[in-house]
Design a protein around this motif. Structure first.
Motif, PDB file in Angstrom:
ATOM      1  N   TYR A  23      48.174  53.308  63.096  1.00  0.00           N
ATOM      2  CA  TYR A  23      47.428  52.054  63.162  1.00  0.00           C
ATOM      3  C   TYR A  23      45.928  52.324  63.066  1.00  0.00           C
ATOM      4  O   TYR A  23      45.412  53.238  63.707  1.00  0.00           O
ATOM      5  CB  TYR A  23      47.709  51.329  64.489  1.00  0.00           C
ATOM      6  N   ASP A  24      45.229  51.513  62.248  1.00  0.00           N
ATOM      7  CA  ASP A  24      43.778  51.571  62.189  1.00  0.00           C
ATOM      8  C   ASP A  24      43.158  50.727  63.302  1.00  0.00           C
ATOM      9  O   ASP A  24      41.996  50.899  63.647  1.00  0.00           O
ATOM     10  CB  ASP A  24      43.278  51.069  60.827  1.00  0.00           C
ATOM     11  N   PHE A  25      43.920  49.801  63.818  1.00  0.00           N
ATOM     12  CA  PHE A  25      43.481  48.971  64.936  1.00  0.00           C
ATOM     13  C   PHE A  25      44.712  48.634  65.764  1.00  0.00           C
ATOM     14  O   PHE A  25      45.849  48.831  65.313  1.00  0.00           O
ATOM     15  CB  PHE A  25      42.802  47.676  64.447  1.00  0.00           C
ATOM     16  N   ILE A  26      44.508  48.148  66.961  1.00  0.00           N
ATOM     17  CA  ILE A  26      45.638  47.865  67.847  1.00  0.00           C
ATOM     18  C   ILE A  26      45.430  46.510  68.500  1.00  0.00           C
ATOM     19  O   ILE A  26      44.303  46.026  68.628  1.00  0.00           O
ATOM     20  CB  ILE A  26      45.787  48.979  68.911  1.00  0.00           C
ATOM     21  N   TRP A  27      46.530  45.887  68.891  1.00  0.00           N
ATOM     22  CA  TRP A  27      46.442  44.566  69.518  1.00  0.00           C
ATOM     23  C   TRP A  27      45.903  44.667  70.942  1.00  0.00           C
ATOM     24  O   TRP A  27      46.016  45.686  71.606  1.00  0.00           O
ATOM     25  CB  TRP A  27      47.819  43.886  69.519  1.00  0.00           C
ATOM     26  N   ARG A  45      64.029  47.342  70.670  1.00  0.00           N
ATOM     27  CA  ARG A  45      64.252  45.975  70.174  1.00  0.00           C
ATOM     28  C   ARG A  45      63.762  44.945  71.184  1.00  0.00           C
ATOM     29  O   ARG A  45      63.152  43.936  70.824  1.00  0.00           O
ATOM     30  CB  ARG A  45      65.741  45.777  69.871  1.00  0.00           C
ATOM     31  N   TRP A  46      64.005  45.198  72.469  1.00  0.00           N
ATOM     32  CA  TRP A  46      63.525  44.279  73.516  1.00  0.00           C
ATOM     33  C   TRP A  46      61.997  44.215  73.520  1.00  0.00           C
ATOM     34  O   TRP A  46      61.413  43.137  73.666  1.00  0.00           O
ATOM     35  CB  TRP A  46      64.017  44.739  74.885  1.00  0.00           C
ATOM     36  N   ILE A  47      61.355  45.367  73.374  1.00  0.00           N
ATOM     37  CA  ILE A  47      59.892  45.395  73.386  1.00  0.00           C
ATOM     38  C   ILE A  47      59.342  44.637  72.184  1.00  0.00           C
ATOM     39  O   ILE A  47      58.404  43.831  72.319  1.00  0.00           O
ATOM     40  CB  ILE A  47      59.380  46.853  73.399  1.00  0.00           C
ATOM     41  N   ARG A  48      59.908  44.888  71.006  1.00  0.00           N
ATOM     42  CA  ARG A  48      59.432  44.183  69.808  1.00  0.00           C
ATOM     43  C   ARG A  48      59.607  42.675  69.959  1.00  0.00           C
ATOM     44  O   ARG A  48      58.716  41.896  69.606  1.00  0.00           O
ATOM     45  CB  ARG A  48      60.178  44.675  68.570  1.00  0.00           C
ATOM     46  N   LYS A  49      60.759  42.264  70.480  1.00  0.00           N
ATOM     47  CA  LYS A  49      61.019  40.842  70.680  1.00  0.00           C
ATOM     48  C   LYS A  49      60.035  40.254  71.683  1.00  0.00           C
ATOM     49  O   LYS A  49      59.485  39.162  71.483  1.00  0.00           O
ATOM     50  CB  LYS A  49      62.459  40.654  71.177  1.00  0.00           C
ATOM     51  N   GLY A  50      59.802  40.979  72.782  1.00  0.00           N
ATOM     52  CA  GLY A  50      58.870  40.504  73.795  1.00  0.00           C
ATOM     53  C   GLY A  50      57.454  40.392  73.266  1.00  0.00           C
ATOM     54  O   GLY A  50      56.747  39.424  73.544  1.00  0.00           O
ATOM     55  N   LEU A  51      57.021  41.383  72.469  1.00  0.00           N
ATOM     56  CA  LEU A  51      55.679  41.342  71.888  1.00  0.00           C
ATOM     57  C   LEU A  51      55.537  40.181  70.917  1.00  0.00           C
ATOM     58  O   LEU A  51      54.508  39.494  70.884  1.00  0.00           O
ATOM     59  CB  LEU A  51      55.378  42.668  71.173  1.00  0.00           C
ATOM     60  N   GLU A  52      56.582  39.964  70.130  1.00  0.00           N
ATOM     61  CA  GLU A  52      56.549  38.864  69.162  1.00  0.00           C
ATOM     62  C   GLU A  52      56.413  37.520  69.876  1.00  0.00           C
ATOM     63  O   GLU A  52      55.668  36.645  69.445  1.00  0.00           O
ATOM     64  CB  GLU A  52      57.819  38.890  68.310  1.00  0.00           C
ATOM     65  N   GLU A  53      57.123  37.365  70.996  1.00  0.00           N
ATOM     66  CA  GLU A  53      57.034  36.123  71.764  1.00  0.00           C
ATOM     67  C   GLU A  53      55.663  35.950  72.403  1.00  0.00           C
ATOM     68  O   GLU A  53      55.264  34.825  72.734  1.00  0.00           O
ATOM     69  CB  GLU A  53      58.127  36.111  72.842  1.00  0.00           C
ATOM     70  N   CYS A  54      54.944  37.069  72.567  1.00  0.00           N
ATOM     71  CA  CYS A  54      53.598  37.012  73.150  1.00  0.00           C
ATOM     72  C   CYS A  54      52.511  36.944  72.075  1.00  0.00           C
ATOM     73  O   CYS A  54      51.321  37.047  72.383  1.00  0.00           O
ATOM     74  CB  CYS A  54      53.360  38.225  74.041  1.00  0.00           C
ATOM     75  N   GLY A  55      52.911  36.807  70.817  1.00  0.00           N
ATOM     76  CA  GLY A  55      51.945  36.624  69.745  1.00  0.00           C
ATOM     77  C   GLY A  55      51.565  37.860  68.966  1.00  0.00           C
ATOM     78  O   GLY A  55      50.678  37.799  68.111  1.00  0.00           O
ATOM     79  N   VAL A  56      52.219  38.994  69.219  1.00  0.00           N
ATOM     80  CA  VAL A  56      51.930  40.217  68.475  1.00  0.00           C
ATOM     81  C   VAL A  56      52.816  40.266  67.230  1.00  0.00           C
ATOM     82  O   VAL A  56      54.029  40.066  67.326  1.00  0.00           O
ATOM     83  CB  VAL A  56      52.175  41.471  69.343  1.00  0.00           C
ATOM     84  N   ALA A  74      55.225  41.403  64.694  1.00  0.00           N
ATOM     85  CA  ALA A  74      56.252  42.442  64.653  1.00  0.00           C
ATOM     86  C   ALA A  74      56.264  43.181  63.322  1.00  0.00           C
ATOM     87  O   ALA A  74      56.769  44.304  63.241  1.00  0.00           O
ATOM     88  CB  ALA A  74      57.624  41.826  64.920  1.00  0.00           C
ATOM     89  N   ASP A  75      55.725  42.557  62.265  1.00  0.00           N
ATOM     90  CA  ASP A  75      55.707  43.220  60.961  1.00  0.00           C
ATOM     91  C   ASP A  75      54.596  44.265  60.867  1.00  0.00           C
ATOM     92  O   ASP A  75      54.608  45.106  59.959  1.00  0.00           O
ATOM     93  CB  ASP A  75      55.542  42.193  59.834  1.00  0.00           C
ATOM     94  N   LEU A  76      53.660  44.234  61.810  1.00  0.00           N
ATOM     95  CA  LEU A  76      52.566  45.203  61.809  1.00  0.00           C
ATOM     96  C   LEU A  76      52.705  46.270  62.891  1.00  0.00           C
ATOM     97  O   LEU A  76      52.263  47.398  62.708  1.00  0.00           O
ATOM     98  CB  LEU A  76      51.218  44.481  62.005  1.00  0.00           C
ATOM     99  N   PHE A  77      53.313  45.885  64.024  1.00  0.00           N
ATOM    100  CA  PHE A  77      53.340  46.788  65.169  1.00  0.00           C
ATOM    101  C   PHE A  77      54.765  47.017  65.665  1.00  0.00           C
ATOM    102  O   PHE A  77      55.545  46.076  65.794  1.00  0.00           O
ATOM    103  CB  PHE A  77      52.486  46.225  66.311  1.00  0.00           C
TER     104      PHE A  77
END
Length: 301
Positions: free
Chosen positions: A94-98, A228-239, A241-244
């Motif tokens: 990553y060049d930048f992070i959320w 998978r749980w982390i990705r789903k949780g991040l997506e629900e928080c606005g991060v 998923a296609d980038l991180f």
């Protein structure tokens, strides 16, 4: 000798070793004691099929492991590898992070826990542990109930299982978290106790793994499920998923801790890097007198 390799390493080496075997059969080379020019020809061939220095290095290490002359350390092979590192340099993922702050803010709103489904509680606990410790999903997978201690002033989780970073003379991870008595919505101890009580009657007999599936038959889960749980949780928080990926929690938490002034030594100790490791500076840092100071600086942001 097989036990000296982790299952992940064996899986990682399987493909390059199959390709090496086919190359030796085609060129009538001896797989376990090849000539330097034969190995260089193989590496040159594979360089065109790999996209990074890391892939090349995996191939070199895999073949070197099974050769009697440790050909991966030959001066010409090392020189070849240096050339590959220049042609195909390692780059951070990553060049930048959320920013973890909005994510943590949304997690705090998922309270009280009694009103939430087991699925949501599970994802919140996993995310808080990942952000509060800076550890890999593999570490979270190996958490055992028998190794969890609710001390007087902190939560302590021992990790005795072999991990990617395990090595002779290197201490195993020890996760410690402060009690947030004034912020029960973000207190890892609080949600962990709730999760243990909630899953007590769902667990298979003799199950000591902390995380189990929130769907029947509620068996212990592996790294893929937790990721998978982390990705789903991040997506629900606005991060996005296609980038991180799920591993990005490690980048986000360690970068935030550094931004807030936590010393590099404490960040390395909390996240499981050795004292002389340059990994954080090169790949993770984007823009523990008390080990729990790491989680405090992240979760109380």
């Amino acid at each position: 000798m097989i036990a000296s390799l982790s299952p992940a390493t064996i899986k990682q080496y399987a493909r390059p070793l199959r390709i090496w075997w086919d190359f030796c059969q085609k060129h009538q080379a001896i797989p376990f004691s090849p000539k330097v020019d034969e190995f260089l020809e193989f590496l040159s061939q594979e360089t065109g099929n790999t996209g990074s220095y890391s892939s090349f290095n995996t191939t070199r290490s895999a073949v070197s492991l099974i050769t009697v002359n440790a050909i991966g350390n030959h001066p010409l092979v090392r020189r070849f590898g240096k050339g590959i590192s220049i042609i195909k340099p390692q780059k951070p993922r990553y060049d930048f992070i959320w920013d973890p702050a909005p994510v943590i803010s949304k997690l705090a709103k998922l309270y009280p826990h009694e009103s939430l489904s087991l699925e949501i509680v599970t994802r919140k606990l996993v995310l808080l542990l990942a952000l509060g410790s800076g550890q890999r999903t593999q570490t979270l997978t190996t958490i055992r109930i028998s190794q969890i201690l609710f001390d007087q002033d902190k939560l302590i989780i021992k990790i005795p299982d072999r991990l990617k970073t395990s090595a002779p003379g290197r201490a195993q991870p020890l996760l410690t978290f402060s009690y947030f008595s004034d912020r029960p919505d973000l207190c890892i101890s609080n949600i962990l106790k709730h999760y243990l009580q909630r899953t007590k009657d769902l667990r298979p007999p003799g199950c000591d793994s902390l995380f189990i599936s929130f769907m029947k038959p509620h068996r212990p889960v592996g790294t893929q499920s937790i990721s998978r749980w982390i990705r789903k949780g991040l997506e629900e928080c606005g991060v996005r998923a296609d980038l991180f990926s799920a591993h990005s929690t490690r980048h986000a938490s360690t970068s935030l801790a550094a931004k807030k002034g936590l010393s590099l030594d404490l960040i390395k100790r909390a996240a499981g890097w050795s004292g002389d490791s340059q990994i954080f500076a090169r790949f993770y840092n984007r823009s523990i007198v008390n080990p729990e100071a790491f989680s405090d600086s992240v979760l109380l942001s």
